[in-house]
Design a protein around this motif. Sequence first.
Motif, PDB file in Angstrom:
ATOM      1  N   GLY A 177      -3.281  28.500   0.962  1.00 37.56           N
ATOM      2  CA  GLY A 177      -4.016  27.870  -0.135  1.00 37.56           C
ATOM      3  C   GLY A 177      -3.517  26.467  -0.424  1.00 37.56           C
ATOM      4  O   GLY A 177      -4.302  25.537  -0.621  1.00 37.56           O
ATOM      5  N   VAL A 178      -2.195  26.297  -0.419  1.00 33.91           N
ATOM      6  CA  VAL A 178      -1.603  24.981  -0.656  1.00 33.91           C
ATOM      7  C   VAL A 178      -1.972  24.026   0.479  1.00 33.91           C
ATOM      8  O   VAL A 178      -2.367  22.877   0.244  1.00 33.91           O
ATOM      9  N   ALA A 179      -1.861  24.490   1.724  1.00 28.54           N
ATOM     10  CA  ALA A 179      -2.178  23.645   2.879  1.00 28.54           C
ATOM     11  C   ALA A 179      -3.639  23.186   2.828  1.00 28.54           C
ATOM     12  O   ALA A 179      -3.936  22.009   3.057  1.00 28.54           O
ATOM     13  N   LEU A 180      -4.543  24.101   2.516  1.00 26.95           N
ATOM     14  CA  LEU A 180      -5.972  23.752   2.423  1.00 26.95           C
ATOM     15  C   LEU A 180      -6.234  22.744   1.306  1.00 26.95           C
ATOM     16  O   LEU A 180      -6.940  21.751   1.504  1.00 26.95           O
ATOM     17  N   ALA A 181      -5.658  22.988   0.147  1.00 23.46           N
ATOM     18  CA  ALA A 181      -5.881  22.103  -0.990  1.00 23.46           C
ATOM     19  C   ALA A 181      -5.302  20.716  -0.733  1.00 23.46           C
ATOM     20  O   ALA A 181      -5.918  19.700  -1.071  1.00 23.46           O
ATOM     21  N   LEU A 182      -4.121  20.662  -0.135  1.00 27.29           N
ATOM     22  CA  LEU A 182      -3.499  19.370   0.149  1.00 27.29           C
ATOM     23  C   LEU A 182      -4.283  18.584   1.192  1.00 27.29           C
ATOM     24  O   LEU A 182      -4.440  17.364   1.076  1.00 27.29           O
ATOM     25  N   SER A 183      -4.774  19.274   2.211  1.00 23.23           N
ATOM     26  CA  SER A 183      -5.553  18.557   3.232  1.00 23.23           C
ATOM     27  C   SER A 183      -6.875  18.076   2.641  1.00 23.23           C
ATOM     28  O   SER A 183      -7.320  16.967   2.929  1.00 23.23           O
TER      29      SER A 183
ATOM     30  N   ALA B 123      11.977  23.217  15.952  1.00 21.63           N
ATOM     31  CA  ALA B 123      10.561  23.358  15.579  1.00 21.63           C
ATOM     32  C   ALA B 123      10.194  22.362  14.480  1.00 21.63           C
ATOM     33  O   ALA B 123       9.145  21.722  14.538  1.00 21.63           O
ATOM     34  N   LEU B 124      11.063  22.207  13.501  1.00 18.71           N
ATOM     35  CA  LEU B 124      10.781  21.253  12.428  1.00 18.71           C
ATOM     36  C   LEU B 124      10.726  19.827  12.971  1.00 18.71           C
ATOM     37  O   LEU B 124       9.879  19.036  12.560  1.00 18.71           O
ATOM     38  N   GLU B 125      11.598  19.520  13.908  1.00 19.46           N
ATOM     39  CA  GLU B 125      11.564  18.181  14.529  1.00 19.46           C
ATOM     40  C   GLU B 125      10.238  17.974  15.258  1.00 19.46           C
ATOM     41  O   GLU B 125       9.654  16.895  15.174  1.00 19.46           O
ATOM     42  N   GLU B 126       9.780  19.000  15.961  1.00 18.96           N
ATOM     43  CA  GLU B 126       8.508  18.890  16.681  1.00 18.96           C
ATOM     44  C   GLU B 126       7.339  18.689  15.726  1.00 18.96           C
ATOM     45  O   GLU B 126       6.317  18.105  16.103  1.00 18.96           O
ATOM     46  N   CYS B 127       7.486  19.138  14.480  1.00 18.65           N
ATOM     47  CA  CYS B 127       6.446  18.962  13.464  1.00 18.65           C
ATOM     48  C   CYS B 127       6.550  17.602  12.777  1.00 18.65           C
ATOM     49  O   CYS B 127       5.727  17.287  11.921  1.00 18.65           O
ATOM     50  N   GLY B 128       7.563  16.841  13.104  1.00 18.99           N
ATOM     51  CA  GLY B 128       7.722  15.525  12.485  1.00 18.99           C
ATOM     52  C   GLY B 128       8.406  15.554  11.140  1.00 18.99           C
ATOM     53  O   GLY B 128       8.106  14.738  10.267  1.00 18.99           O
TER      54      GLY B 128
ATOM     55  N   ALA C  44       8.346  13.499   7.115  1.00 23.25           N
ATOM     56  CA  ALA C  44       7.729  14.257   6.021  1.00 23.25           C
ATOM     57  C   ALA C  44       8.139  13.710   4.661  1.00 23.25           C
ATOM     58  O   ALA C  44       9.299  13.370   4.439  1.00 23.25           O
ATOM     59  N   THR C  45       7.179  13.625   3.763  1.00 20.88           N
ATOM     60  CA  THR C  45       7.473  13.265   2.375  1.00 20.88           C
ATOM     61  C   THR C  45       7.731  14.521   1.549  1.00 20.88           C
ATOM     62  O   THR C  45       8.439  14.471   0.550  1.00 20.88           O
ATOM     63  N   HIS C  46       7.139  15.640   1.969  1.00 16.28           N
ATOM     64  CA  HIS C  46       7.260  16.913   1.259  1.00 16.28           C
ATOM     65  C   HIS C  46       7.336  18.053   2.275  1.00 16.28           C
ATOM     66  O   HIS C  46       6.734  17.952   3.347  1.00 16.28           O
TER      67      HIS C  46
ATOM     68  N   MET D  22       0.852  -1.193   0.000  1.00 18.48           N
ATOM     69  CA  MET D  22       0.000   0.000   0.000  1.00 18.48           C
ATOM     70  C   MET D  22       0.888   1.245   0.000  1.00 18.48           C
ATOM     71  O   MET D  22       1.894   1.305   0.688  1.00 18.48           O
ATOM     72  N   ALA D  23       0.528   2.242  -0.794  1.00 21.01           N
ATOM     73  CA  ALA D  23       1.314   3.463  -0.906  1.00 21.01           C
ATOM     74  C   ALA D  23       1.266   4.263   0.388  1.00 21.01           C
ATOM     75  O   ALA D  23       0.228   4.324   1.053  1.00 21.01           O
ATOM     76  N   ARG D  24       2.388   4.853   0.712  1.00 23.40           N
ATOM     77  CA  ARG D  24       2.488   5.681   1.908  1.00 23.40           C
ATOM     78  C   ARG D  24       1.741   6.995   1.674  1.00 23.40           C
ATOM     79  O   ARG D  24       1.880   7.619   0.625  1.00 23.40           O
ATOM     80  N   ARG D  25       0.955   7.388   2.645  1.00 25.77           N
ATOM     81  CA  ARG D  25       0.209   8.644   2.563  1.00 25.77           C
ATOM     82  C   ARG D  25       1.192   9.809   2.652  1.00 25.77           C
ATOM     83  O   ARG D  25       2.104   9.804   3.467  1.00 25.77           O
ATOM     84  N   ALA D  26       1.003  10.801   1.804  1.00 25.77           N
ATOM     85  CA  ALA D  26       1.873  11.972   1.812  1.00 25.77           C
ATOM     86  C   ALA D  26       1.754  12.706   3.144  1.00 25.77           C
ATOM     87  O   ALA D  26       0.656  12.928   3.649  1.00 25.77           O
ATOM     88  N   ARG D  27       2.899  13.030   3.719  1.00 21.22           N
ATOM     89  CA  ARG D  27       2.962  13.843   4.943  1.00 21.22           C
ATOM     90  C   ARG D  27       3.680  15.126   4.563  1.00 21.22           C
ATOM     91  O   ARG D  27       4.870  15.106   4.267  1.00 21.22           O
ATOM     92  N   ILE D  28       2.931  16.223   4.546  1.00 22.40           N
ATOM     93  CA  ILE D  28       3.434  17.483   4.015  1.00 22.40           C
ATOM     94  C   ILE D  28       3.479  18.546   5.093  1.00 22.40           C
ATOM     95  O   ILE D  28       2.487  18.775   5.785  1.00 22.40           O
ATOM     96  N   ILE D  29       4.622  19.199   5.198  1.00 24.89           N
ATOM     97  CA  ILE D  29       4.763  20.341   6.101  1.00 24.89           C
ATOM     98  C   ILE D  29       4.765  21.593   5.233  1.00 24.89           C
ATOM     99  O   ILE D  29       5.536  21.689   4.272  1.00 24.89           O
TER     100      ILE D  29
END
Length: 143
Positions: free
Chosen positions: A18-24, A61-66, A70-72, A1-8
């Motif tokens: 706009g990008v965050a809304l569209a991606l979610s 901060a980036l580490e705290e965001c995972g 992240a894939t992107h 199964m393909a890994r779900r994109a995790r985007i920061i």
Amino acid sequence: MARRARIIVVGCSTFGAGVALALSAGGGDVIAVDMQEDALDELGPDFDGETFTGDGRSAQALEECGVREATHLVAATGDDATNLLIAELASEVFGVRHVLPLVEDEALVQILEDRGISPICPHRVCEEEFFSLTGLARGGEGR
């Protein structure tokens, strides 16, 4: 199964939000990051991701965001140098494979491209769209 994109998405400017809304909405696992909590509030009730109030230039901060999962990562602050720093940090330190910084300065665009990072350059995107929509011929050397 393909890994779900995790985007920061770092920076909730008009573009970043706009990008965050569209991606979610598209089913991505999205984390929106901004130093200003009110910028994150602007995502509104349709945003189905997580938010993080903090400085995206900070490795901690980036580490705290995972960021390690992240894939992107989209660096969409209002400052080219900040986006360049975030892109380098995500790519070189944390190994994020798909890093997309928003960059206006053509010299920085070239630096990023030389390092294998694909920048989002609004004037290039608009120019390409213009020629695509009009069917007019492009003169000069091009890119």
